[in-house]
Motif scaffolding. Sequence first.
Motif, PDB file in Angstrom:
ATOM      1  N   LEU A  29      52.625  36.900  27.763  1.00  0.00           N
ATOM      2  CA  LEU A  29      51.548  37.771  28.217  1.00  0.00           C
ATOM      3  C   LEU A  29      50.243  36.997  28.335  1.00  0.00           C
ATOM      4  O   LEU A  29      49.523  37.128  29.338  1.00  0.00           O
ATOM      5  CB  LEU A  29      51.386  38.947  27.254  1.00  0.00           C
ATOM      6  N   ALA A  30      49.913  36.199  27.340  1.00  0.00           N
ATOM      7  CA  ALA A  30      48.682  35.401  27.387  1.00  0.00           C
ATOM      8  C   ALA A  30      48.718  34.422  28.554  1.00  0.00           C
ATOM      9  O   ALA A  30      47.718  34.245  29.267  1.00  0.00           O
ATOM     10  CB  ALA A  30      48.500  34.658  26.065  1.00  0.00           C
ATOM     11  N   TRP A  31      49.888  33.794  28.758  1.00  0.00           N
ATOM     12  CA  TRP A  31      50.025  32.857  29.883  1.00  0.00           C
ATOM     13  C   TRP A  31      49.857  33.567  31.215  1.00  0.00           C
ATOM     14  O   TRP A  31      49.145  33.085  32.106  1.00  0.00           O
ATOM     15  CB  TRP A  31      51.399  32.184  29.813  1.00  0.00           C
ATOM     16  N   LYS A  32      50.493  34.758  31.370  1.00  0.00           N
ATOM     17  CA  LYS A  32      50.425  35.477  32.629  1.00  0.00           C
ATOM     18  C   LYS A  32      49.003  35.972  32.901  1.00  0.00           C
ATOM     19  O   LYS A  32      48.531  35.907  34.048  1.00  0.00           O
ATOM     20  CB  LYS A  32      51.411  36.644  32.621  1.00  0.00           C
ATOM     21  N   GLU A  33      48.307  36.457  31.886  1.00  0.00           N
ATOM     22  CA  GLU A  33      46.937  36.931  32.076  1.00  0.00           C
ATOM     23  C   GLU A  33      46.021  35.793  32.501  1.00  0.00           C
ATOM     24  O   GLU A  33      45.137  35.971  33.344  1.00  0.00           O
ATOM     25  CB  GLU A  33      46.432  37.587  30.793  1.00  0.00           C
ATOM     26  N   GLU A  34      46.226  34.619  31.926  1.00  0.00           N
ATOM     27  CA  GLU A  34      45.431  33.455  32.322  1.00  0.00           C
ATOM     28  C   GLU A  34      45.742  33.050  33.759  1.00  0.00           C
ATOM     29  O   GLU A  34      44.840  32.727  34.543  1.00  0.00           O
ATOM     30  CB  GLU A  34      45.707  32.289  31.372  1.00  0.00           C
ATOM     31  N   LEU A  35      47.029  33.098  34.117  1.00  0.00           N
ATOM     32  CA  LEU A  35      47.430  32.769  35.488  1.00  0.00           C
ATOM     33  C   LEU A  35      46.804  33.736  36.478  1.00  0.00           C
ATOM     34  O   LEU A  35      46.264  33.320  37.515  1.00  0.00           O
ATOM     35  CB  LEU A  35      48.955  32.807  35.592  1.00  0.00           C
ATOM     36  N   ILE A  36      46.863  35.039  36.194  1.00  0.00           N
ATOM     37  CA  ILE A  36      46.298  36.041  37.093  1.00  0.00           C
ATOM     38  C   ILE A  36      44.791  35.872  37.215  1.00  0.00           C
ATOM     39  O   ILE A  36      44.218  36.002  38.308  1.00  0.00           O
ATOM     40  CB  ILE A  36      46.665  37.454  36.596  1.00  0.00           C
ATOM     41  N   ALA A  37      44.116  35.588  36.097  1.00  0.00           N
ATOM     42  CA  ALA A  37      42.668  35.371  36.135  1.00  0.00           C
ATOM     43  C   ALA A  37      42.317  34.175  37.021  1.00  0.00           C
ATOM     44  O   ALA A  37      41.351  34.225  37.800  1.00  0.00           O
ATOM     45  CB  ALA A  37      42.129  35.161  34.724  1.00  0.00           C
ATOM     46  N   ASP A  38      43.111  33.105  36.940  1.00  0.00           N
ATOM     47  CA  ASP A  38      42.873  31.927  37.779  1.00  0.00           C
ATOM     48  C   ASP A  38      43.089  32.256  39.251  1.00  0.00           C
ATOM     49  O   ASP A  38      42.318  31.809  40.120  1.00  0.00           O
ATOM     50  CB  ASP A  38      43.802  30.777  37.362  1.00  0.00           C
ATOM     51  N   ILE A  39      44.130  33.044  39.545  1.00  0.00           N
ATOM     52  CA  ILE A  39      44.404  33.417  40.935  1.00  0.00           C
ATOM     53  C   ILE A  39      43.285  34.300  41.479  1.00  0.00           C
ATOM     54  O   ILE A  39      42.828  34.116  42.618  1.00  0.00           O
ATOM     55  CB  ILE A  39      45.762  34.126  41.045  1.00  0.00           C
ATOM     56  N   GLU A  40      42.816  35.268  40.677  1.00  0.00           N
ATOM     57  CA  GLU A  40      41.727  36.141  41.124  1.00  0.00           C
ATOM     58  C   GLU A  40      40.463  35.347  41.399  1.00  0.00           C
ATOM     59  O   GLU A  40      39.746  35.614  42.370  1.00  0.00           O
ATOM     60  CB  GLU A  40      41.477  37.220  40.068  1.00  0.00           C
ATOM     61  N   LYS A  41      40.191  34.380  40.544  1.00  0.00           N
ATOM     62  CA  LYS A  41      39.021  33.535  40.765  1.00  0.00           C
ATOM     63  C   LYS A  41      39.180  32.729  42.054  1.00  0.00           C
ATOM     64  O   LYS A  41      38.233  32.573  42.824  1.00  0.00           O
ATOM     65  CB  LYS A  41      38.830  32.595  39.574  1.00  0.00           C
ATOM     66  N   ARG A  42      40.377  32.261  42.306  1.00  0.00           N
ATOM     67  CA  ARG A  42      40.651  31.486  43.518  1.00  0.00           C
ATOM     68  C   ARG A  42      40.532  32.361  44.765  1.00  0.00           C
ATOM     69  O   ARG A  42      39.961  31.944  45.777  1.00  0.00           O
ATOM     70  CB  ARG A  42      42.064  30.903  43.417  1.00  0.00           C
ATOM     71  N   ILE A  43      41.040  33.589  44.685  1.00  0.00           N
ATOM     72  CA  ILE A  43      40.997  34.491  45.836  1.00  0.00           C
ATOM     73  C   ILE A  43      39.569  34.756  46.277  1.00  0.00           C
ATOM     74  O   ILE A  43      39.262  34.793  47.476  1.00  0.00           O
ATOM     75  CB  ILE A  43      41.703  35.824  45.488  1.00  0.00           C
ATOM     76  N   LEU A  44      38.664  34.928  45.327  1.00  0.00           N
ATOM     77  CA  LEU A  44      37.291  35.329  45.626  1.00  0.00           C
ATOM     78  C   LEU A  44      36.340  34.152  45.774  1.00  0.00           C
ATOM     79  O   LEU A  44      35.130  34.357  45.925  1.00  0.00           O
ATOM     80  CB  LEU A  44      36.783  36.272  44.523  1.00  0.00           C
ATOM     81  N   ALA A  45      36.864  32.952  45.752  1.00  0.00           N
ATOM     82  CA  ALA A  45      36.011  31.774  45.905  1.00  0.00           C
ATOM     83  C   ALA A  45      35.426  31.705  47.310  1.00  0.00           C
ATOM     84  O   ALA A  45      35.867  32.398  48.226  1.00  0.00           O
ATOM     85  CB  ALA A  45      36.808  30.510  45.596  1.00  0.00           C
ATOM     86  N   ALA A  46      34.410  30.873  47.478  1.00  0.00           N
ATOM     87  CA  ALA A  46      33.792  30.695  48.791  1.00  0.00           C
ATOM     88  C   ALA A  46      34.813  30.102  49.758  1.00  0.00           C
ATOM     89  O   ALA A  46      35.537  29.160  49.404  1.00  0.00           O
ATOM     90  CB  ALA A  46      32.583  29.780  48.683  1.00  0.00           C
ATOM     91  N   PRO A  47      34.898  30.633  50.974  1.00  0.00           N
ATOM     92  CA  PRO A  47      35.892  30.131  51.931  1.00  0.00           C
ATOM     93  C   PRO A  47      35.538  28.745  52.444  1.00  0.00           C
ATOM     94  O   PRO A  47      34.363  28.374  52.516  1.00  0.00           O
ATOM     95  CB  PRO A  47      35.852  31.169  53.051  1.00  0.00           C
TER      96      PRO A  47
END
Length: 226
Positions: A29-47
Amino acid sequence: MRRLMFLATFGLGGAAILISLGIWQVQRLAWKEELIADIEKRILAAPIKLPAELNPERDAYLPVEVTGVLGAGYLRVLVSQKQVGAGYRIIRPMLRDEGAILIDMGFVPVAKADALKFEEGPPLTLVGNLQWPQETDRFTPMPDVDENIWFARDVERMADVLDTRPIMVVRRDAPQSGGPVTPLPVDTAAIPNDHLQYAITWFSLSAIWLAMTAVFLRRKPGANKS
């Protein structure tokens, strides 16, 4: 005494296995939450500008800005939206000097889908995220070419049909010619994260196992005999 030792060993050993499985799920669970947080940060990054060389594993979710002409052709992928119902994802080709690519324009309800008609327009700029969806398996029906209905986003096959490179950008803004199509930006909702439920299940089973072990240990031999 041997009976008590066997029951205690069997009970405590089984409980230990179940508890270890619960702990493992908590770690997952901790690993998956960290992975999702990284993906969300990547999705919303400057294009950034679309790189010349792409790797589906490395560049998934990469936010990009692309400029080109949207072609008249399009494909419809059958999907469903909460509180809206059935509809289609609209996939269009974007013609670019560097090579045409696929654009996931977003969602249109079934009632409006038949009235869709696209034409090539002036160049425009879109912002979105790269995605290579893994939506097909051996149970996925083949596209209904006559009705222009697809049942999954198959980037390779769609690229062949629309004569583009096997690259899909899922738009996250509303372009100058969006029409009735509503963007369905990339998010992490489709990433499964059931580890908390699994952990609760394993810990619950361990508690039940210990309780049953205690009951058996407290029973007197021959208590069930008449």
